[in-house]
Structure formats: C-alpha cells, structure tokens
Design an enzyme around this catalytic site. Sequence first.
Site: not given
Length: 317
Positions: A115, A142, A145, A231, A271, A299
């Site tokens: 990340r 991402h 996700q 988001d 998310c 996830r």
Amino acid sequence: MSAQPISIKQPAPVKHFLQFKDFTREEFEYLFARTRIIKQKFKAYQQYWPLQDRTLVMIFEKSSTRTRLSFEAGMQQLGGSAIYLNTRDTQLGRGEPVEDAAQVISRMSDIVMIRTFEQGIIERFAANSRVPVINGLTNEYHPCQILADIYTYIEKRGSIQGKTVAWIGDSNNVCNTWLQAAEVLDFNVHVSTPPGYEVEPERAGLYGTDHFESFADPMDACRDAHLVTTDVWTSMGWEAENEVRLKDFADWQVDSDMMRAAGNDALFMHCLPAHRGEEVTAEVIDGAQSVVWDEAENRLHVQKALMEFLLLGRIET
Ligand code: CP
Ligand code: NVA
C-alpha cells in the site's frame, strides 16, 4: 575437492495484480468461483493450508484496518505466515531505493502486498521482484477492493455484466478501479463528481469511454442503478484539501432520495472507512440496502483466492 559454483535457475516471469486490468475476464471468473469454494471452507471451519511455509510480506506506507487484517488473517488461514513492514521502521523510510528493497524482500518471501502513494512506486517494485506483487491501494487504484465489491454483488444479485453502478463523489483510486472493472467485465458506471473533480480517463487507465457516463446531478447518476457506491471525500494523501473538499462535495452525499431513485432492489456499497454525515447518511449506510459488512468480509475471501492463484495457479478441485 574444488568448490563447484551453484547453478541458480532463472526464475520464470511472475504474475502481479497491480491494477484491475492486469487480469482477464476469464481469470476473474475463475477467481470468483474459487472465492466461493474458499469461503465455504472457512465457514465450515475446514482446515485448508495450500500455502503452508509460504510467506507474505505486507508493506504499508499508508494506514489500514481492513487490508492489513484481511491479508494477514487470510495468509494464516491458508497455512502461511505474514510479515508487516512500514516506512517508519524500515530503511524504505530512509531513502533505500524501491528497486533495491524489491530485490531483497522478494528473495526472502513468496508474495508481497504493498500500500503506497504513486502507482509508479509499486510498478518499480514489481519490475524488480522475483515474486508476485499485489496492489493494496495506491493513489490511482485499489483493485483488491473492487474484486471484493464485485464478488459481493455477484453473491447478492448474480452476474454484474450489463448492470449499472452509480459512483457518487470523488474520482479517486476506488472510482478509477470501478471504471477499469467495467471495461474488463462489461458493465456500466454512472459517475457524478463535483466540478473540478471529474474522471481523468488516462489516469484511470481506461481504454475508452464506452463503459462510463458522467452526470452533473448525482440523482441522475443514481436513477435505475443496480448498485450505488461512494467513498470518502478526502483520500489518504489529500488531507491538506480537506476543508475545501467539505464544501465542494456537500451536494454529493448519498442519501435516501438517491437510493429511491436507484430503486428498492439497488445495493449500497462503501469500501470503508466511512464518514456518516459526509459522503453518506447514516440512514443509507445503516439501512436495508447497505451490504457494507459483507463487502468488507469478502476482502478476506477474494484475497485468499487471489494469493492462491498467484502462487499455485489454477486449482482443479
Ligand atoms: N477499504 C480498505 O481498504 O480499508 P483499509 O484502509 O482499512 O484497509
Ligand atoms: N479512497 C480512499 C480509500 C481508503 C480505503 C483512500 O485512498 O484513502
């Protein structure tokens, strides 16, 4: 006896998951089917250790709850182990070149999750890695996700092909990945962002503009959508813009009117982490159409299937 040089076999080219379009539709179909099996084993408390003795290294340059937990728990559940590294405690924070770090880390582990900030960083790492590299979020994308989000959609409603996803808010890493996924899996995204925050197709890594449509009014974007999603208004790395963004995004809050425009059967996803009262009302995220907890749990399951696929290829059982 004279010492013989040890011959080291050249490693085969490795497969990475750096952005959604790195995989084909057919590979995603395999991964979704595999996720279902792996999730069932987990729910039945069935021991499944295909990655025994394998080591995942997780490098975090930004904060995380879900990504760290799901990768670390997922690797343990597959019989392997996971090591957490961050910029603060490693030489990465003191200027060691990404290329050098990749050479060393990938000689001591079997798979790496990163990340970080710019996508270029993870690409440089992957170019120097002997083992698969997974994008655990960058400024641009991402992919893990959206893998979980689409799996969640399929679990609840069946195939996403031909369906409409409404994206309300910032054209950020999660939005970009939805747009790439729409191209790979053939669905549509209705995007509504405030002026000045529009999608940049090149940054999103899109092949064209066939799979998304922009709407000035978020209500129009939501009309008849099968899934409404949003988001945070301020992503990690953009904190300096927070105050301006709070004003600019004020009309891009997903509320009950937007969910009504989408229809009763539409799902709501986020998310997480979420800010109730900013990008979404509490009524929506805590309401009947919201599937955010299943989305978060998935996830774990999709990433276990992803690690298994990257390390072992296709499993026939
Ligand atoms: N959605 C997500 O990636 O959450 P974390 O930032 O907690 O990992
Ligand atoms: N867009 C958000 C996602 C967090 C999971 C961020 O990058 O901060």
